[in-house]
Design a protein around this motif. Structure first.
Motif, PDB file in Angstrom:
ATOM      1  N   UNK A 228       0.831  -1.198   0.000  1.00 38.42           N
ATOM      2  CA  UNK A 228       0.000   0.000   0.000  1.00 38.42           C
ATOM      3  C   UNK A 228       0.867   1.250   0.000  1.00 38.42           C
ATOM      4  N   UNK A 229       1.957   1.217   0.743  1.00 37.47           N
ATOM      5  CA  UNK A 229       2.805   2.403   0.845  1.00 37.47           C
ATOM      6  C   UNK A 229       3.364   2.817  -0.508  1.00 37.47           C
ATOM      7  N   UNK A 230       3.583   1.854  -1.419  1.00 42.44           N
ATOM      8  CA  UNK A 230       4.098   2.195  -2.748  1.00 42.44           C
ATOM      9  C   UNK A 230       3.063   2.955  -3.564  1.00 42.44           C
ATOM     10  N   UNK A 231       1.783   2.784  -3.234  1.00 35.96           N
ATOM     11  CA  UNK A 231       0.717   3.453  -3.982  1.00 35.96           C
ATOM     12  C   UNK A 231       0.235   4.719  -3.287  1.00 35.96           C
ATOM     13  N   UNK A 232       0.763   4.994  -2.109  1.00 38.04           N
ATOM     14  CA  UNK A 232       0.277   6.141  -1.340  1.00 38.04           C
ATOM     15  C   UNK A 232       0.399   7.486  -2.060  1.00 38.04           C
TER      16      UNK A 232
ATOM     17  N   UNK B   9      -4.995   3.967  16.975  1.00 39.58           N
ATOM     18  CA  UNK B   9      -3.920   3.045  17.273  1.00 39.58           C
ATOM     19  C   UNK B   9      -2.617   3.312  16.548  1.00 39.58           C
ATOM     20  N   UNK B  10      -2.557   4.386  15.761  1.00 37.54           N
ATOM     21  CA  UNK B  10      -1.361   4.626  14.957  1.00 37.54           C
ATOM     22  C   UNK B  10      -0.795   6.035  15.116  1.00 37.54           C
ATOM     23  N   UNK B  11      -1.644   7.052  15.232  1.00 36.78           N
ATOM     24  CA  UNK B  11      -1.164   8.427  15.368  1.00 36.78           C
ATOM     25  C   UNK B  11      -1.940   9.145  16.473  1.00 36.78           C
TER      26      UNK B  11
ATOM     27  N   UNK C  39       2.841   4.477   5.917  1.00 41.60           N
ATOM     28  CA  UNK C  39       4.038   3.964   5.229  1.00 41.60           C
ATOM     29  C   UNK C  39       5.090   3.511   6.231  1.00 41.60           C
ATOM     30  N   UNK C  40       5.281   4.277   7.286  1.00 46.68           N
ATOM     31  CA  UNK C  40       6.254   3.910   8.323  1.00 46.68           C
ATOM     32  C   UNK C  40       5.850   2.618   9.005  1.00 46.68           C
ATOM     33  N   UNK C  41       4.558   2.469   9.297  1.00 45.08           N
ATOM     34  CA  UNK C  41       4.067   1.258   9.940  1.00 45.08           C
ATOM     35  C   UNK C  41       4.297   0.040   9.047  1.00 45.08           C
TER      36      UNK C  41
ATOM     37  N   UNK D 102       8.062  -0.838   9.013  1.00 42.24           N
ATOM     38  CA  UNK D 102       8.574  -1.425  10.245  1.00 42.24           C
ATOM     39  C   UNK D 102       7.918  -2.757  10.584  1.00 42.24           C
ATOM     40  N   UNK D 103       6.615  -2.872  10.285  1.00 40.15           N
ATOM     41  CA  UNK D 103       5.857  -4.041  10.728  1.00 40.15           C
ATOM     42  C   UNK D 103       5.310  -4.904   9.604  1.00 40.15           C
ATOM     43  N   UNK D 104       5.502  -4.475   8.349  1.00 44.52           N
ATOM     44  CA  UNK D 104       4.968  -5.232   7.234  1.00 44.52           C
ATOM     45  C   UNK D 104       3.484  -4.956   7.030  1.00 44.52           C
ATOM     46  N   UNK D 105       2.905  -5.620   6.026  1.00 46.73           N
ATOM     47  CA  UNK D 105       1.483  -5.435   5.733  1.00 46.73           C
ATOM     48  C   UNK D 105       0.638  -5.918   6.904  1.00 46.73           C
ATOM     49  N   UNK D 106      -0.394  -5.176   7.220  1.00 46.21           N
ATOM     50  CA  UNK D 106      -1.252  -5.534   8.346  1.00 46.21           C
ATOM     51  C   UNK D 106      -2.117  -6.737   8.014  1.00 46.21           C
ATOM     52  N   UNK D 107      -2.268  -7.639   8.982  1.00 45.93           N
ATOM     53  CA  UNK D 107      -3.171  -8.782   8.792  1.00 45.93           C
ATOM     54  C   UNK D 107      -4.345  -8.710   9.757  1.00 45.93           C
ATOM     55  N   UNK D 108      -4.529  -7.532  10.358  1.00 46.25           N
ATOM     56  CA  UNK D 108      -5.618  -7.355  11.329  1.00 46.25           C
ATOM     57  C   UNK D 108      -6.873  -6.866  10.627  1.00 46.25           C
ATOM     58  N   UNK D 109      -7.932  -7.688  10.575  1.00 44.39           N
ATOM     59  CA  UNK D 109      -9.164  -7.273   9.889  1.00 44.39           C
ATOM     60  C   UNK D 109     -10.062  -6.380  10.726  1.00 44.39           C
ATOM     61  N   UNK D 110      -9.664  -6.110  11.986  1.00 43.63           N
ATOM     62  CA  UNK D 110     -10.457  -5.267  12.866  1.00 43.63           C
ATOM     63  C   UNK D 110      -9.555  -4.207  13.490  1.00 43.63           C
ATOM     64  N   UNK D 111     -10.131  -3.078  13.902  1.00 42.01           N
ATOM     65  CA  UNK D 111      -9.330  -2.018  14.518  1.00 42.01           C
ATOM     66  C   UNK D 111      -8.733  -2.476  15.839  1.00 42.01           C
ATOM     67  N   UNK D 112      -7.702  -1.781  16.329  1.00 44.95           N
ATOM     68  CA  UNK D 112      -7.076  -2.162  17.595  1.00 44.95           C
ATOM     69  C   UNK D 112      -8.055  -2.035  18.755  1.00 44.95           C
TER      70      UNK D 112
END
Length: 301
Positions: free
Chosen positions: A14-18, A134-136, A153-155, A158-168
């Motif tokens: 996603x960050x490459x398309x931001x 949960x991010x900013x 992009x930073x996330x 550092x952490x790779x693509x998110x695999x969480x389908x729900x918010x924190x």
């Protein structure tokens, strides 16, 4: 004959398309901004909104004595809301959101990103603070789209693509507004638990369920192999058309359950297809989340 579903699974992060999504978000926010009018909330503005009963403990200077003299109770004159509120935004970046068919101009994740970033820009432009849940932290800077995109992009870096389908599972602050954007295809019971955690302190808001038109119409016939976007599951259907009725019934029942969850919480729920107008859903959201009442059921946008 073998018929494969027409899908587009983005290989790039996603960050490459931001950069392109930032431009799209800024453009659509500018378009919507012209259609947003008064927010109609109580606050310290200049425009009269309504009278309400005086509450014990409030400064007596707030009493409108002329209106109060017409009855036995004291009333306060409220004006249109202008003070800053906090708006928390989250969008699903998990594998299922990378799906996109030839029937839509964008994948679900790209559309969700544009909705989230553009909505943040609209909120900041109206004097509110917006942040990614949960991010900013909440911010009110003119370059909020770029700031939030940089955090995403930073996330990813550092952490790779998110695999969480729900918010924190973090409660939003009291009286804040929350916008959650995703496909919400997981178990409804898990979604409800997470929404209750977020709303625990009194936050109100709306979820936007993003869907590709092919998920809504199920046009498949013949021999079709279905693959989960994460690559973990496959289903071979020799007569795909025989599954259509059951699939659509399950989808409708799932949406009804989500609608009931939101209704119990006093939240709203919108349905957005990726072949529909982004500006339309943003205008609807801005007016809905700026209204005193949240949670009027499901709406298409």
């Amino acid at each position: 004959m073998t018929v494969s579903p027409s899908i587009r699974l983005e290989a790039a992060t996603l960050s490459a398309r931001l950069p392109s999504l930032i431009v799209a978000s800024r453009n659509v926010a500018q378009t919507v901004r012209h259609g947003v009018h008064g927010r109609r909330k109580a606050g310290s503005g200049e425009i009269f909104w309504q009278f309400r009963p005086f509450v014990s403990g409030e400064p007596s200077s707030r009493v409108d004595w002329r209106r109060s003299a017409r009855g036995e109770h004291a009333f306060v004159r409220e004006r249109e809301w202008e003070s800053a509120h906090t708006v928390w935004i989250w969008f699903d970046r998990s594998a299922s959101m990378r799906f996109g068919s030839s029937l839509a101009p964008a994948t679900k994740i790209d559309r969700a990103a544009v909705i989230a970033l553009a909505f943040a820009d609209l909120c900041v432009g109206s004097g509110e603070r917006a942040g990614l849940l949960g991010l900013t932290r909440p911010m009110a800077t003119a370059g909020v789209i770029e700031s939030l995109a940089e955090a995403i992009a930073t996330d990813e870096r550092l952490n790779g693509a998110s695999d969480a389908p729900l918010p924190p599972p973090a409660p939003a602050s009291a009286r804040s507004l929350v916008l959650l954007v995703g496909d919400f295809l997981g178990p409804a019971s898990e979604t409800e638990r997470r929404l209750r955690t977020i709303a625990a302190n009194g936050a109100v808001g709306e979820i936007v369920t993003v869907a590709d038109p092919i998920e809504e119409t199920y046009p498949y016939t013949g021999h079709v192999e279905f693959q989960h976007p994460g690559g973990s599951m496959r289903l071979l259907a020799p007569k795909a058309q025989s599954l259509r009725e059951a699939y659509l019934a399950l989808l409708s029942a799932h949406r009804d359950e989500l609608k009931q969850i939101c209704s119990r919480l006093g939240w709203g729920m919108s349905l957005h297809r990726t072949d529909a107008s982004v500006a339309e859903v943003l205008l609807t959201l801005r007016m809905r989340l700026s209204a005193p009442e949240i949670g009027a059921g499901i709406r298409s946008a």
